[in-house]
Design a protein around this motif. Structure first.
Motif, PDB file in Angstrom:
ATOM      1  N   PHE B  99       1.408  -0.482  -0.758  1.00 56.06           N
ATOM      2  CA  PHE B  99       1.206   1.044  -0.060  1.00 56.06           C
ATOM      3  C   PHE B  99       0.865   2.054  -1.400  1.00 56.06           C
ATOM      4  CE2 PHE B  99       2.760   5.185   0.971  1.00 56.06           C
ATOM      5  CZ  PHE B  99       2.111   5.383   2.060  1.00 56.06           C
ATOM      6  N   GLU B 100       1.715   1.883  -2.347  1.00 55.19           N
ATOM      7  CA  GLU B 100       1.630   2.772  -3.566  1.00 55.19           C
ATOM      8  C   GLU B 100       0.093   2.278  -4.224  1.00 55.19           C
ATOM      9  OE1 GLU B 100       4.850   3.303  -6.044  1.00 55.19           O
ATOM     10  OE2 GLU B 100       3.623   4.708  -7.282  1.00 55.19           O
ATOM     11  N   THR B 101      -0.085   1.176  -4.456  1.00 53.05           N
ATOM     12  CA  THR B 101      -1.316   0.674  -5.129  1.00 53.05           C
ATOM     13  C   THR B 101      -2.486   1.277  -4.209  1.00 53.05           C
ATOM     14  OG1 THR B 101      -0.141  -1.346  -5.785  1.00 53.05           O
ATOM     15  CG2 THR B 101      -2.521  -1.383  -5.708  1.00 53.05           C
ATOM     16  N   SER B 102      -2.585   1.061  -2.950  1.00 49.52           N
ATOM     17  CA  SER B 102      -3.488   1.587  -2.256  1.00 49.52           C
ATOM     18  C   SER B 102      -3.747   3.032  -2.173  1.00 49.52           C
ATOM     19  CB  SER B 102      -3.267   1.015  -0.697  1.00 49.52           C
ATOM     20  OG  SER B 102      -3.187  -0.391  -0.773  1.00 49.52           O
ATOM     21  N   GLY B 103      -2.763   3.738  -2.268  1.00 49.34           N
ATOM     22  CA  GLY B 103      -2.614   5.030  -2.206  1.00 49.34           C
ATOM     23  C   GLY B 103      -3.175   5.837  -3.440  1.00 49.34           C
ATOM     24  N   ARG B 104      -2.861   4.929  -4.524  1.00 46.46           N
ATOM     25  CA  ARG B 104      -3.104   5.969  -6.039  1.00 46.46           C
ATOM     26  C   ARG B 104      -4.511   5.513  -5.920  1.00 46.46           C
ATOM     27  NH1 ARG B 104       0.748   5.450 -10.981  1.00 46.46           N
ATOM     28  NH2 ARG B 104       2.456   6.263 -10.062  1.00 46.46           N
ATOM     29  N   LEU B 105      -5.236   4.359  -5.487  1.00 51.26           N
ATOM     30  CA  LEU B 105      -6.593   4.073  -5.503  1.00 51.26           C
ATOM     31  C   LEU B 105      -7.376   5.030  -4.749  1.00 51.26           C
ATOM     32  CD1 LEU B 105      -6.209   0.392  -6.554  1.00 51.26           C
ATOM     33  CD2 LEU B 105      -6.692   2.061  -7.988  1.00 51.26           C
ATOM     34  N   TYR B 106      -6.787   5.120  -3.484  1.00 46.47           N
ATOM     35  CA  TYR B 106      -7.557   5.796  -2.631  1.00 46.47           C
ATOM     36  C   TYR B 106      -7.750   7.141  -3.021  1.00 46.47           C
ATOM     37  CZ  TYR B 106      -9.242   7.506   2.075  1.00 46.47           C
ATOM     38  OH  TYR B 106      -9.944   8.025   2.999  1.00 46.47           O
ATOM     39  N   SER B 107      -6.645   7.924  -3.462  1.00 47.39           N
ATOM     40  CA  SER B 107      -6.602   9.147  -4.142  1.00 47.39           C
ATOM     41  C   SER B 107      -7.356   9.292  -5.335  1.00 47.39           C
ATOM     42  CB  SER B 107      -5.213   9.687  -4.492  1.00 47.39           C
ATOM     43  OG  SER B 107      -4.423   9.495  -3.434  1.00 47.39           O
ATOM     44  N   ALA B 108      -7.642   8.360  -6.023  1.00 47.97           N
ATOM     45  CA  ALA B 108      -8.489   8.304  -7.086  1.00 47.97           C
ATOM     46  C   ALA B 108      -9.868   8.076  -6.801  1.00 47.97           C
ATOM     47  CB  ALA B 108      -8.208   7.226  -8.355  1.00 47.97           C
ATOM     48  N   GLY B 109     -10.262   7.915  -5.707  1.00 44.75           N
ATOM     49  CA  GLY B 109     -11.617   7.862  -5.289  1.00 44.75           C
ATOM     50  C   GLY B 109     -12.354   6.364  -4.627  1.00 44.75           C
ATOM     51  N   LEU B 110     -11.336   5.352  -4.672  1.00 44.60           N
ATOM     52  CA  LEU B 110     -11.743   4.143  -4.073  1.00 44.60           C
ATOM     53  C   LEU B 110     -12.028   4.476  -2.403  1.00 44.60           C
ATOM     54  CD1 LEU B 110     -12.288   1.900  -5.930  1.00 44.60           C
ATOM     55  CD2 LEU B 110     -10.192   0.775  -5.233  1.00 44.60           C
ATOM     56  N   LYS B 111     -13.025   3.878  -2.004  1.00 46.71           N
ATOM     57  CA  LYS B 111     -12.992   3.945  -0.632  1.00 46.71           C
ATOM     58  C   LYS B 111     -12.616   2.840   0.183  1.00 46.71           C
ATOM     59  CE  LYS B 111     -15.981   7.670  -0.741  1.00 46.71           C
ATOM     60  NZ  LYS B 111     -15.179   8.628  -1.399  1.00 46.71           N
ATOM     61  N   ALA B 112     -12.321   3.190   1.640  1.00 48.66           N
ATOM     62  CA  ALA B 112     -12.014   2.044   2.524  1.00 48.66           C
ATOM     63  C   ALA B 112     -13.000   1.004   2.638  1.00 48.66           C
ATOM     64  CB  ALA B 112     -11.349   2.547   3.715  1.00 48.66           C
TER      65      ALA B 112
END
Lengths: 142, 112
Positions: B99-112
């Motif tokens: 969850f945290e990994t996905s959250g951090r990377l999503y916030s940093a701009g990685l798309k779904a």
């Protein structure tokens, strides 16, 4: 490339989960060398990999025969496993008879057969309980 | 973002193919279920997973995924690393959960 024809046969070992997918890996690499478009390679790779995984987890292994033409790939996956009792059910997304141990390995979500059908242009499955299962798939390039 | 930046966002360690850390990745998919990766991944270049067996590499290979992030502090064994190495797939490990990994990377701009 017209007229080119490659015939490959792979034994898919039933007792080794770790090696499952190595035949698909080899086919993928052959298609890449031939210069087939990556979207087509991916469809072949997914369909065949799902089939390999199925043979390993459900049938104790089997044989994969791959014929590559300039415009298509034919894949025949046959096993002498327990067969599929209810094909119609088995084709439904989400239906799985995989044991929990297999699910812990990341498979057995009931997406294998539907996925193979989705990515192959032609898909045929014949199965007889106690005799085995044969899947035939064709994927056209382009 | 570059794979090296991705790794930094999650306090990760690049454990193989570090020479490819300059490669750009744009989107990711998180799952422990490889069946779902095969069914749902479109063009995501990164697989975030807590599963550790060689099939994470084979699945990534079939889907043209360039980078696998192994979460929850798990350590992929040598078989997994050498298979990834041979196929040019970068493996990053992190102690953070999925969850945290996905959250951090999503916030940093990685798309779904």
């Amino acid at each position: 490339m017209v007229g080119q024809f490659i015939h490959q046969e792979y034994l898919v070992a039933g007792n080794n989960f770790n090696s499952a997918g190595s035949a698909s890996e080899a086919v993928k690499s052959t298609l890449k060398k031939m210069g087939v478009a990556s979207a087509d390679i991916r469809r072949v790779a997914i369909a065949m990999y799902e089939g390999e995984i199925n043979m390993v987890i459900h049938a104790g292994g089997g044989v994969a025969v791959v014929d590559i033409y300039y415009d298509k790939v034919n894949i025949v996956l046959s096993d002498k496993g327990g067969g599929i009792e209810d094909l119609e059910k088995a084709m439904q997304p989400g239906f799985s008879t995989a044991p929990e141990a297999v699910q812990r390995l990341g498979f057995g979500a009931g997406m294998g057969l539907p996925n193979m059908k989705k990515y192959a242009d032609k898909f045929d499955i014949q199965s007889e309980v106690g005799v085995g299962t044969t899947v035939r798939m064709t994927i056209f390039f382009g | 973002m570059k794979i090296s930046e991705l790794s930094a966002y999650i306090d990760g360690t690049i454990v193989c193919n570090a020479h490819k850390a300059d490669k750009e990745v744009y989107s990711a998919f998180s799952s422990d279920m490889m069946s779902d990766v095969l069914a749902f991944v479109m063009d995501q270049g990164v697989l975030i997973t807590g599963l550790i067996n060689p099939q994470i590499v084979r699945t990534a290979l079939m889907m043209d995924i360039e980078c696998i992030v192994v979460v929850r502090g798990k350590t992929p064994n040598n078989d997994i690393i050498s298979l990834a190495e041979a196929n040019g797939i970068v493996v990053v490990t992190t102690k953070k959960n999925m969850f945290e990994t996905s959250g951090r990377l999503y916030s940093a701009g990685l798309k779904a």
